[in-house]
Design an enzyme around this catalytic site. Sequence first.
Site, mmCIF file in Angstrom:
data_model
loop_
_atom_site.group_PDB
_atom_site.id
_atom_site.type_symbol
_atom_site.label_atom_id
_atom_site.label_comp_id
_atom_site.label_asym_id
_atom_site.label_seq_id
_atom_site.Cartn_x
_atom_site.Cartn_y
_atom_site.Cartn_z
ATOM 1 N N HIS A 187 4.071 4.425 12.809
ATOM 2 C CA HIS A 187 4.382 4.241 11.390
ATOM 3 C C HIS A 187 5.463 5.252 11.026
ATOM 4 C CE1 HIS A 187 3.031 3.812 7.009
ATOM 5 N NE2 HIS A 187 3.650 4.983 6.972
ATOM 6 N N SER A 223 4.493 10.895 8.666
ATOM 7 C CA SER A 223 4.352 10.891 7.205
ATOM 8 C C SER A 223 5.417 11.703 6.496
ATOM 9 C CB SER A 223 2.980 11.447 6.823
ATOM 10 O OG SER A 223 1.986 10.905 7.652
ATOM 11 N N ARG A 263 0.854 -1.198 0.000
ATOM 12 C CA ARG A 263 0.000 0.000 0.000
ATOM 13 C C ARG A 263 0.888 1.247 0.000
ATOM 14 N NH1 ARG A 263 -0.698 4.556 2.892
ATOM 15 N NH2 ARG A 263 -0.435 3.410 4.840
ATOM 16 N N ASP A 264 1.565 1.530 1.092
ATOM 17 C CA ASP A 264 2.363 2.759 1.163
ATOM 18 C C ASP A 264 3.529 2.714 0.178
ATOM 19 O OD1 ASP A 264 2.428 5.281 2.186
ATOM 20 O OD2 ASP A 264 3.526 4.775 4.011
ATOM 21 N N HIS A 292 8.728 7.018 8.702
ATOM 22 C CA HIS A 292 9.363 7.262 7.403
ATOM 23 C C HIS A 292 10.822 7.610 7.662
ATOM 24 C CE1 HIS A 292 5.613 8.087 4.649
ATOM 25 N NE2 HIS A 292 5.480 6.994 5.372
ATOM 26 N N HIS A 316 3.555 4.457 -3.433
ATOM 27 C CA HIS A 316 3.922 5.848 -3.735
ATOM 28 C C HIS A 316 5.241 5.914 -4.511
ATOM 29 C CE1 HIS A 316 0.905 8.259 -1.633
ATOM 30 N NE2 HIS A 316 0.950 7.413 -0.622
#
Lengths: 352, 297
Positions: free
Chosen positions: A204, A177, A23-24, A206, A27
Amino acid sequence: MNQGTHEDAAKTRPVTIHDPTLRDGQHAIRHQLGRDQLRRYAAAAEAARIPVVEVGHGNGLGASSLQVGRAALTDAEMLTTVREQLSHSKMGVFMLPGWATTRDLKEAMNHGVDVVRVGAHCTEGNTMERYLGFLRDAGVEAQGVLVMSHMAAPGRLAEECRRLVDYGASAVGIMDSAGHYLPEDVSERVAAMAAAVDVPIIFHGHNNLGLAVANSVAAARAGATIIDACARGFGAGAGNTQLEVVVPVLERSGFSTGIDLYALLDAADLAGREFVPTPPTIDSVGIVSGLSGVFSGFKNPVLDAARRENLDPRDIFFELGRRQAVAGQEDLIADVAATLSRSKVSNASSAY
Amino acid sequence: MNQGSNLNVAVLGAGLIGLDLVTKIKRSRFLDCQLVVARDEQNRGLRSAAAMGCRTTGGGVTSLAADPVNFDVVFDASNAASHAAHWEYLETLGALVIDLTPSRIGHMIAPTVNGTDALVHRNVSLISCGGQTAIPVLHALTQRYSPSYIEVVTTAASMSVGRASRLNLDEYVQTTQAAIRAFTGVPDVKVLLNLSPAEPPPTFRVAISLIGDDFDPDVIRKHVTAVAEEVRTFAAGFEITACSVVDGKAFIAIEVEASGDLIPSHAGNLDIINSAAIFVAEQYAAARLVTEERTVS
């Protein structure tokens, strides 16, 4: 972890790994994952006993668009393909209110989704009220996550989480994010959330500032029990927390994931061969994205706009940061580029 | 009708939209705000409406029939789910009902496109704030071009979007999509919504993308400029901020500033749908006036 290195299993604390590679990660490749890639990775994740495999367009259900990029497959095609490969691992999806509707949730339920992540900008948790309530009433495991969470103070995040639990979330948490956090930022926020609610806390990360793994460990130490990570760090810009790194690191730090190390490494290698064209690296644009606090997923559209208008992409990122752009506001990029192009003034170099 | 020829109007709902509507009604030369209705006497918005000099009740929609005033126009600024029940009740009262919720029950109206339809329907829907902003432009462009796909991305400042609207995001998306399909004849339509908590709050913005053949940027600019001028006759803050054609895609950005009322200038989302509602009600008032003059003479 089977071939793990931690010996005192009795003292380990369980952590659930949630894997949004499919999913992520999308990008990074403009949402172009195909059926075979989904199928092979989902099978490998199942073999590694990864608890949750999340699938979809990079911005979740219903998000295939000109604004963020059109996916190669429909939501239904992605969900059907992954569902066939999973029996022990749960299938997860992501949805943003305003982007997906209850109709999309029902479709995902028809395709056998197990866990639904509802996300919203970190100060807009009340847009999730209807969806978390709907999912709870439908008997679907529903989690609430606050996106771009560096834009709110720890107390505000805790307050939002309390509301998400009232709406029906069975787990709540934060996404970094923009890859903006330092480990102490994460510890403080997770501790505040854990003090506010009695449900599992999600983190989550990054990797824009090279801290995704360290931040994830800090989160677990502060009480987070659901950690997101992607194979090869597959994700926008500088990438997400690297799954096959964070799992053994968590195990060595005294947490148990229940994941099979060799099978995990095999899944990561498969991702590398099948769909991670170049492992995410922290290039200068990725660093600026993290410093400016702008959603990592803006990287490709920012590079496109910079090429078109003959601008420095770093200037675009800093200006987006100044305007406090939220995830999903990709239409602002062209606006900012046009404004900068007119003025050709770099307000970035003076800021840092 | 009581004083002169003004229409007696009631407002259902005292949230952000209802209160801004009240300020606009009070400014109107054709409309008298006779009653503001909520479902609960403790409603904070009701107290604000009372402070503005309006008669209020927390008795819900059934208060209207019991009221000594005969209402000519009822604005529904509650929420999509309530509108269904409200309409069932209001249908028997005979007032023109102007629905500001995204319920998709009434006849859909964009004033510059089909505003006069309000004269022949009893329940008219103002679609949504994004719909009121995008549809005039999309309608004009689809008279000239046949796009294969339309996408509309709305960004509203957090503080301009109240709880009822936040609970109605599905209806916002679906009703706006349905309206764009109906007004353009293009079946493939996508509507997205972002809320921004940035400080200072960003001006209400609608970004439109179209996929099609032979878009000419000059022709598109000419059309959208003309549309903007028309819309500004009732919503003064309507501005085209970007208009381009890149890789066969047309991109138009519109920003709407609120002007002249109590709401802050960034809240163009409230301003455009409420200005459209007032415009429709005043047109209705003018038409009634003409009819009455004819009857008298």
